[in-house]
Write a protein that holds these residues in place. Structure first.
Motif, PDB file in Angstrom:
ATOM      1  N   LEU C  66       0.973  -1.190   0.140  1.00 40.38           N
ATOM      2  CA  LEU C  66       0.037   0.050  -0.172  1.00 40.38           C
ATOM      3  C   LEU C  66       0.865   1.441   0.120  1.00 40.38           C
ATOM      4  O   LEU C  66       0.281   2.436   0.102  1.00 40.38           O
ATOM      5  N   GLY C  67       2.114   1.099  -0.070  1.00 43.07           N
ATOM      6  CA  GLY C  67       3.068   2.283  -0.210  1.00 43.07           C
ATOM      7  C   GLY C  67       3.796   2.847   1.098  1.00 43.07           C
ATOM      8  O   GLY C  67       4.546   3.679   1.151  1.00 43.07           O
ATOM      9  N   VAL C  68       3.325   1.892   2.039  1.00 45.45           N
ATOM     10  CA  VAL C  68       3.990   2.180   3.138  1.00 45.45           C
ATOM     11  C   VAL C  68       5.645   1.641   3.574  1.00 45.45           C
ATOM     12  O   VAL C  68       5.828   0.631   3.601  1.00 45.45           O
ATOM     13  N   GLN C  69       6.424   2.741   3.690  1.00 47.53           N
ATOM     14  CA  GLN C  69       7.934   2.465   3.600  1.00 47.53           C
ATOM     15  C   GLN C  69       8.619   2.117   4.729  1.00 47.53           C
ATOM     16  O   GLN C  69       9.696   1.820   4.986  1.00 47.53           O
ATOM     17  N   ARG C  70       7.824   2.603   5.977  1.00 48.93           N
ATOM     18  CA  ARG C  70       8.309   2.455   7.262  1.00 48.93           C
ATOM     19  C   ARG C  70       7.404   2.271   8.312  1.00 48.93           C
ATOM     20  O   ARG C  70       6.312   3.007   8.328  1.00 48.93           O
ATOM     21  N   VAL C  71       7.373   1.081   9.148  1.00 51.35           N
ATOM     22  CA  VAL C  71       6.466   0.989  10.164  1.00 51.35           C
ATOM     23  C   VAL C  71       7.198   0.736  11.718  1.00 51.35           C
ATOM     24  O   VAL C  71       8.362   0.287  11.649  1.00 51.35           O
ATOM     25  N   PHE C  72       6.382   1.387  12.471  1.00 53.33           N
ATOM     26  CA  PHE C  72       6.915   1.187  14.023  1.00 53.33           C
ATOM     27  C   PHE C  72       5.852   0.341  14.646  1.00 53.33           C
ATOM     28  O   PHE C  72       4.737   0.377  14.259  1.00 53.33           O
ATOM     29  N   PHE C  73       6.324  -0.602  15.507  1.00 52.60           N
ATOM     30  CA  PHE C  73       5.524  -1.669  16.188  1.00 52.60           C
ATOM     31  C   PHE C  73       5.804  -1.473  17.823  1.00 52.60           C
ATOM     32  O   PHE C  73       6.908  -1.394  18.184  1.00 52.60           O
ATOM     33  N   THR C  74       4.787  -1.871  18.387  1.00 53.09           N
ATOM     34  CA  THR C  74       5.168  -1.942  19.860  1.00 53.09           C
ATOM     35  C   THR C  74       4.371  -3.191  20.219  1.00 53.09           C
ATOM     36  O   THR C  74       3.302  -3.444  19.558  1.00 53.09           O
ATOM     37  N   MET C  75       5.012  -4.042  20.978  1.00 48.16           N
ATOM     38  CA  MET C  75       4.435  -5.362  21.426  1.00 48.16           C
ATOM     39  C   MET C  75       4.756  -5.544  22.926  1.00 48.16           C
ATOM     40  O   MET C  75       5.914  -5.587  23.185  1.00 48.16           O
ATOM     41  N   ALA C  76       3.890  -5.629  23.642  1.00 49.13           N
ATOM     42  CA  ALA C  76       4.049  -5.991  25.006  1.00 49.13           C
ATOM     43  C   ALA C  76       3.638  -7.618  25.251  1.00 49.13           C
ATOM     44  O   ALA C  76       2.477  -7.852  24.713  1.00 49.13           O
ATOM     45  N   PHE C  77       4.030  -8.516  25.717  1.00 48.40           N
ATOM     46  CA  PHE C  77       3.815  -9.836  25.851  1.00 48.40           C
ATOM     47  C   PHE C  77       4.042 -10.662  26.959  1.00 48.40           C
ATOM     48  O   PHE C  77       5.442 -10.087  27.682  1.00 48.40           O
ATOM     49  N   SER C  78       3.420 -11.622  27.385  1.00 51.58           N
ATOM     50  CA  SER C  78       3.853 -12.290  28.668  1.00 51.58           C
ATOM     51  C   SER C  78       4.070 -13.750  28.679  1.00 51.58           C
ATOM     52  O   SER C  78       3.015 -14.353  27.579  1.00 51.58           O
ATOM     53  N   SER C  79       4.860 -14.471  28.971  1.00 51.73           N
ATOM     54  CA  SER C  79       4.842 -15.992  29.024  1.00 51.73           C
ATOM     55  C   SER C  79       4.519 -16.177  30.578  1.00 51.73           C
ATOM     56  O   SER C  79       5.030 -15.716  31.515  1.00 51.73           O
ATOM     57  N   ARG C  80       4.336 -17.697  30.691  1.00 55.15           N
ATOM     58  CA  ARG C  80       3.688 -17.914  31.949  1.00 55.15           C
ATOM     59  C   ARG C  80       4.000 -19.681  31.769  1.00 55.15           C
ATOM     60  O   ARG C  80       3.421 -20.527  30.966  1.00 55.15           O
ATOM     61  N   ARG C  81       4.757 -20.182  32.924  1.00 51.63           N
ATOM     62  CA  ARG C  81       4.992 -21.697  33.016  1.00 51.63           C
ATOM     63  C   ARG C  81       4.214 -22.323  34.354  1.00 51.63           C
ATOM     64  O   ARG C  81       4.033 -23.470  34.441  1.00 51.63           O
ATOM     65  N   ASP C  82       3.581 -21.340  35.217  1.00 54.77           N
ATOM     66  CA  ASP C  82       2.996 -21.985  36.415  1.00 54.77           C
ATOM     67  C   ASP C  82       1.739 -22.490  35.926  1.00 54.77           C
ATOM     68  O   ASP C  82       1.345 -23.285  36.635  1.00 54.77           O
ATOM     69  N   LYS C  83       0.989 -21.935  34.945  1.00 53.42           N
ATOM     70  CA  LYS C  83      -0.229 -22.311  34.592  1.00 53.42           C
ATOM     71  C   LYS C  83      -0.463 -21.867  33.231  1.00 53.42           C
ATOM     72  O   LYS C  83       0.001 -20.858  33.023  1.00 53.42           O
ATOM     73  N   GLU C  84      -1.422 -22.606  32.514  1.00 57.68           N
ATOM     74  CA  GLU C  84      -2.045 -21.946  31.147  1.00 57.68           C
ATOM     75  C   GLU C  84      -3.073 -20.993  31.785  1.00 57.68           C
ATOM     76  O   GLU C  84      -3.901 -20.859  32.356  1.00 57.68           O
TER      77      GLU C  84
END
Lengths: 95, 95, 95, 95
Positions: C66-84
């Motif tokens: 679509l012609g966008v030459q530059r993109v900024f992304f933010t992603m906050a995410f978490s992982s967890r092993r003690d439970k689903e």
């Protein structure tokens, strides 16, 4: 509330090159009384959250003078009560 | 400066479950005069940046009362001068 | 690594209105096999980090078309092993 | 998709001091083939998004070995098609 923050300011609707705008932001942040260190993806700033927010508003106002109508910001920051910890302390603790 | 923000507050040094702390934060945010909507990864809040920061400080203070000595925050937010746009407007514009 | 993520994609160099681009992103995210829920400031997505990253690359490629030459992304995410814990579980835990 | 990223990894359920965990993360990031520079609030990393995500999974696995059951991550990153731009180029453009 004293915080150590990582601030990124993204001018929207201009660019893709935004370095001229980032230079203006850098001048404002570095002219402030807060301890600010620019890195490749943003600026680390140390101080009271309210003071950092006032600085952010100065940056947004300057961008508006330059014709930027919309700005995206990200800020990660942390507060700590168990001990005082500056940006330099944080880096020293993991060196 | 009016903004639409996405705020995430992460209590450190407690958990891994932090839901009891998040419930306290939720109560503070929803009792405020600001328009706040919690989602699975944080809370969307609309208002003056200075007011949002005061609310953040209230949340940090409450967490401290509960024994949380360190808090990590992330906030993505945007400002816009070309037109007024609420959280509802933003969602409607992409529906 | 399974994560619950909050993703925000900011097209740069276009706008200030970006809703037409966000609609294209929304279509890609909702057509994917991952559980994705758009909110006022981004999209909550649940799944393997590698799958989410492939989805991000699809979005960036579409924006480039679509012609966008530059993109900024933010992603906050978490992982967890003690439970689903799904996005729905997280919200239920603080209701 | 090549990106320049700002990654912050927050171990949950341990601390409030997390410097011993951050030192382990730093060792993994600096031992990788990717160009990584730690700063006071995170680490700037340059490379393919998929490679950065694999590195993140290595860090999470190491934290799990150390008993960390839950991890919060934030990552701001940008992609660019109009020209190649390294972390060093970004800093030079605003000096």
């Amino acid at each position: 509330m004293k915080v150590v923050a990582d601030l990124c300011i993204v001018p929207m609707g201009v660019g893709p090159s935004v370095s001229s705008y980032v230079r203006e932001i850098k001048a404002i942040l570095e002219a402030s009384e807060l301890d600010a260190e620019m890195h490749a993806n943003g600026t680390n700033i140390e101080g009271e959250l309210a003071d950092i927010c006032r600085l952010i508003e100065l940056c947004e106002a300057r961008l508006a003078e330059l014709g930027v109508q919309r700005v995206f910001f990200t800020m990660a920051f942390s507060s700590r009560r168990d001990k005082e910890q500056s940006m330099a302390d944080k880096l020293a603790a993991v060196s």
